[in-house]
Motif scaffolding. Structure first.
Motif, PDB file in Angstrom:
ATOM      1  N   ASP A  37      -9.545  26.763   2.858  1.00 46.21           N
ATOM      2  CA  ASP A  37      -9.253  25.534   2.134  1.00 46.21           C
ATOM      3  C   ASP A  37      -8.208  25.897   1.082  1.00 46.21           C
ATOM      4  O   ASP A  37      -8.423  26.814   0.299  1.00 46.21           O
ATOM      5  CB  ASP A  37     -10.532  25.003   1.481  1.00 46.21           C
ATOM      6  N   ASP A  40      -9.960  24.984  -2.741  1.00 47.76           N
ATOM      7  CA  ASP A  40     -11.217  25.572  -3.211  1.00 47.76           C
ATOM      8  C   ASP A  40     -11.421  26.960  -2.597  1.00 47.76           C
ATOM      9  O   ASP A  40     -11.580  27.074  -1.384  1.00 47.76           O
ATOM     10  CB  ASP A  40     -12.379  24.650  -2.833  1.00 47.76           C
ATOM     11  N   ARG A  42     -13.937  28.731  -2.490  1.00 50.03           N
ATOM     12  CA  ARG A  42     -15.283  28.869  -1.915  1.00 50.03           C
ATOM     13  C   ARG A  42     -15.442  28.061  -0.629  1.00 50.03           C
ATOM     14  O   ARG A  42     -16.534  27.968  -0.089  1.00 50.03           O
ATOM     15  CB  ARG A  42     -16.342  28.364  -2.908  1.00 50.03           C
ATOM     16  N   ALA A  43     -14.359  27.464  -0.153  1.00 50.59           N
ATOM     17  CA  ALA A  43     -14.470  26.511   0.958  1.00 50.59           C
ATOM     18  C   ALA A  43     -13.667  26.944   2.174  1.00 50.59           C
ATOM     19  O   ALA A  43     -12.641  27.612   2.071  1.00 50.59           O
ATOM     20  CB  ALA A  43     -14.014  25.133   0.499  1.00 50.59           C
ATOM     21  N   ARG A  63     -18.636  24.610   2.123  1.00 51.30           N
ATOM     22  CA  ARG A  63     -18.436  25.161   0.780  1.00 51.30           C
ATOM     23  C   ARG A  63     -19.619  26.039   0.426  1.00 51.30           C
ATOM     24  O   ARG A  63     -20.770  25.637   0.579  1.00 51.30           O
ATOM     25  CB  ARG A  63     -18.301  24.061  -0.255  1.00 51.30           C
TER      26      ARG A  63
END
Length: 115
Positions: A37, A40, A42-43, A63
């Motif tokens: 991503d 983000d 974390r995504a 996520r």
């Protein structure tokens, strides 16, 4: 409930680990593409293409809430390149299967995400 569990995994390595692990959980012939991503860290974004003549694609946003837990959001379902209503029973069944496979993949990668 917030978690104190840190998540500090390089996103490109995480996407590669997912790309390698996810096919083990999918049905024969189904294909997956895992992308980072761009917003983000974390995504990940995952597209799963069904095998056979159905030509369906399921897009998911994944996520990491922390190093062990993921949140999965369905972002789109397409058939032959056209967005379809995902509320029918067959499509809901496939979505449920794919969500389970995504969770199984995350569990299989705990050694990578949980240090």
């Amino acid at each position: 409930m917030a978690s104190n569990n840190e998540f500090n995994v390089p996103q490109d390595g995480l996407a590669e680990a997912w790309q390698n692990a996810l096919p083990e959980w999918l049905r024969g012939g189904d294909q997956a593409e895992v992308r980072i991503d761009g917003v983000d860290p974390r995504a990940l974004n995952v597209t799963i293409k069904t095998a056979g003549h159905q030509k369906m694609e399921f897009d998911f946003a994944i996520r990491y809430v922390d190093s062990r837990e993921i949140d999965i959001q369905l972002t789109d379902v397409e058939k032959d390149g056209q967005t379809v209503d995902e509320r029918n029973d067959v499509i809901q069944g496939l979505i449920g299967d794919y969500r389970r496979h995504l969770h199984e993949t995350a569990q299989a990668l705990h050694h990578y995400t949980h240090s």
